[in-house]
Design a protein around this motif. Structure first.
Motif, PDB file in Angstrom:
ATOM      1  N   SER A 181       0.831  -1.206   0.000  1.00 17.37           N
ATOM      2  CA  SER A 181       0.000   0.000   0.000  1.00 17.37           C
ATOM      3  C   SER A 181       0.866   1.257   0.000  1.00 17.37           C
ATOM      4  CB  SER A 181      -0.930   0.001   1.222  1.00 17.37           C
ATOM      5  OG  SER A 181      -0.183  -0.055   2.430  1.00 17.37           O
TER       6      SER A 181
ATOM      7  N   ARG B  29       2.024   2.033  -3.589  1.00 15.19           N
ATOM      8  CA  ARG B  29       0.962   2.632  -4.404  1.00 15.19           C
ATOM      9  C   ARG B  29       0.694   4.078  -3.983  1.00 15.19           C
ATOM     10  NH1 ARG B  29      -1.013  -2.581  -3.312  1.00 15.19           N
ATOM     11  NH2 ARG B  29      -2.383  -1.774  -1.680  1.00 15.19           N
TER      12      ARG B  29
ATOM     13  N   TYR C  97       1.166   2.223 -12.253  1.00 14.96           N
ATOM     14  CA  TYR C  97       0.576   1.125 -11.480  1.00 14.96           C
ATOM     15  C   TYR C  97       0.828  -0.214 -12.171  1.00 14.96           C
ATOM     16  CZ  TYR C  97      -2.021   4.792  -8.994  1.00 14.96           C
ATOM     17  OH  TYR C  97      -2.367   5.892  -8.257  1.00 14.96           O
TER      18      TYR C  97
ATOM     19  N   THR D  39      -5.920  -0.457  -8.304  1.00 17.93           N
ATOM     20  CA  THR D  39      -5.165   0.629  -7.684  1.00 17.93           C
ATOM     21  C   THR D  39      -5.529   1.967  -8.298  1.00 17.93           C
ATOM     22  OG1 THR D  39      -3.336  -0.892  -7.261  1.00 17.93           O
ATOM     23  CG2 THR D  39      -2.861   1.460  -7.127  1.00 17.93           C
TER      24      THR D  39
ATOM     25  N   MET E  14      -5.675   2.911   0.577  1.00 17.28           N
ATOM     26  CA  MET E  14      -4.774   1.890   0.040  1.00 17.28           C
ATOM     27  C   MET E  14      -4.645   0.711   1.002  1.00 17.28           C
ATOM     28  SD  MET E  14      -3.778   2.889  -2.960  1.00 17.28           S
ATOM     29  CE  MET E  14      -3.582   4.359  -3.990  1.00 17.28           C
TER      30      MET E  14
ATOM     31  N   GLN F 196      -7.545  -1.457   0.478  1.00 19.00           N
ATOM     32  CA  GLN F 196      -7.326  -2.291  -0.712  1.00 19.00           C
ATOM     33  C   GLN F 196      -6.469  -3.504  -0.360  1.00 19.00           C
ATOM     34  OE1 GLN F 196      -5.408  -0.291  -3.996  1.00 19.00           O
ATOM     35  NE2 GLN F 196      -5.066  -2.193  -5.104  1.00 19.00           N
TER      36      GLN F 196
END
Length: 386
Positions: free
Chosen positions: A102, A105, A121, A302, A318, A321
């Motif tokens: 995370s 990203r 990404y 993402t 993130m 996710q």
């Protein structure tokens, strides 16, 4: 990207190394090893959004310091712990793991302008695939050829070294344009930014990882059923290369399919893979289409999360996710394994695709319900003003 690639390597070694240690050194079964892995996975799934929220509030350096010390201490201590103690401390160790995925990203979102983020990404996802091709193999080689204490302590040193490098480089978590606005404004409430669309995106991400881990389990079962387990490594390499190619294509084209469409194709294409008994080389070939969509689906996820989440809470988003993908991984393996145990490997591929579609459908229905049943506050205010 290079730094985050190396930061992910010790994370990719964790699962197989702990499994081999519990089974070979502690003399426990695979179920016991799975218990340790489940505790670590659950801890990291719950900890990812929490760590992301703390990074949003306090910045990168203090949180990476705490996580780096925690991970290093855990892995250095593992060879000296009993099995019961290992199970107990595995959960907090996962909770405080360095959030390399995370964090990578979040940093890319801050560094890369919006028009180029899909390419960034995609490249990040390609590097994730590369780390999973290198890390587990290196972990298995180390735990089988070197003393367990040296191997496990070495993983701890890797965690500490990468955390130190992150502390030194201190990459930005917000762009220069976002920084003044973020510092000036208050943190938006969860109900304002965790929209139906974002929740649907997280469900689709969980479904994608359910499909991917289920496909791996079904592939192993299919090769074992035909007595061709010696070709497992080559088949896995073909799957990874296909994903890498898909990531390159997704990042290179000007327009790509949205996340939901990519995930739908990923799940549908895996369903017919095991309909007939086939030699290893044919199995590898028919697995290519679904794996080509692996990296694009993860990259599109993402991209969607980065677009929907405000900069002030991007770390927490993130982290959510990460949590959704880890839950998909945690659910996929036992569910598909159960289907294989009670039917055949062919039905494992079916379970992977159908289960992923069901999880994604729940998210998309949630999105639709929230969209049709909820009127945003800004729209209501605008109507009242009019």
């Amino acid at each position: 990207m290079v730094l985050m690639f190396f930061a992910r390597l010790p994370m990719t070694m964790m699962g197989v190394t702990l499994t081999m240690y519990v089974v070979s050194v502690l003399g426990r079964g695979y179920g016991a090893a799975g218990l340790v892995g489940a505790a670590t996975t659950l801890g990291s799934a719950l900890g990812a959004p929490l760590i992301g929220r703390l990074i949003d509030r306090f910045g990168l350096r203090p949180i990476v310091t705490v996580c780096g010390i925690s991970s290093t201490a855990f892995w250095i201590a593992v060879p000296h712990l009993s099995f019961t103690t290992l199970v107990v401390v595995a959960f907090p160790a996962g909770l405080l793991a360095v959030p390399a995925g995370s964090l990578a990203r979040q940093v890319l979102t801050a560094l890369v302008p919006t028009p180029h983020r899909r390419s960034a990404y995609s490249l990040d996802t390609i590097l994730v695939e590369a780390s999973f091709m290198i890390g587990p193999a290196a972990g298995i080689a180390a735990i089988t050829k070197l003393p367990a204490t040296l191997t496990l302590s070495g993983i701890g040193v890797l965690f500490g070294a990468t955390a130190l490098l992150l502390w030194i480089t201190n990459p930005p978590i917000r762009s220069e344009d976002e920084q003044p606005t973020v510092l000036a404004g208050p943190r938006p409430p969860l109900r304002d930014w965790l929209s139906g669309q974002l929740i649907g995106t997280l469900f689709v991400a969980a479904g994608a990882l359910f499909c991917l881990v289920g496909t791996e389990v079904a592939t192993l079962a299919a090769l074992r059923a035909t007595g061709e387990t010696s070709w497992t490594g080559l088949v896995i390499v073909v799957m990874c290369v296909a994903s890498l190619v898909g990531g390159v294509i997704h990042g290179a084209v000007k327009r790509s399919l949205p996340q939901a469409a990519l995930m739908f194709l990923l799940a549908v294409l895996v369903i017919p893979v095991g309909l007939a008994d086939q030699p290893w080389w044919l199995l590898a070939l028919v697995l290519i289409p679904t794996n080509v969509l692996c990296a694009p689906t993860l990259a599109a996820t993402t991209e969607t999360v980065g677009r929907l989440a405000p900069a002030r809470v991007r770390g927490e988003a993130m982290g959510l996710q990460d949590a959704s993908t880890r839950l998909g991984l945690a659910i996929g393996s036992p569910v598909v394994g159960f289907a294989i145990d009670h039917t055949s490997p062919a039905w494992g591929f079916v379970a992977s695709g159908v289960g992923a579609l069901l999880i994604a459908a729940i998210g998309l229905l949630w999105h639709r319900k929230r969209t049709t049943g909820h009127v945003p506050a800004m729209a209501s205010s605008a109507s009242a003003s009019a």
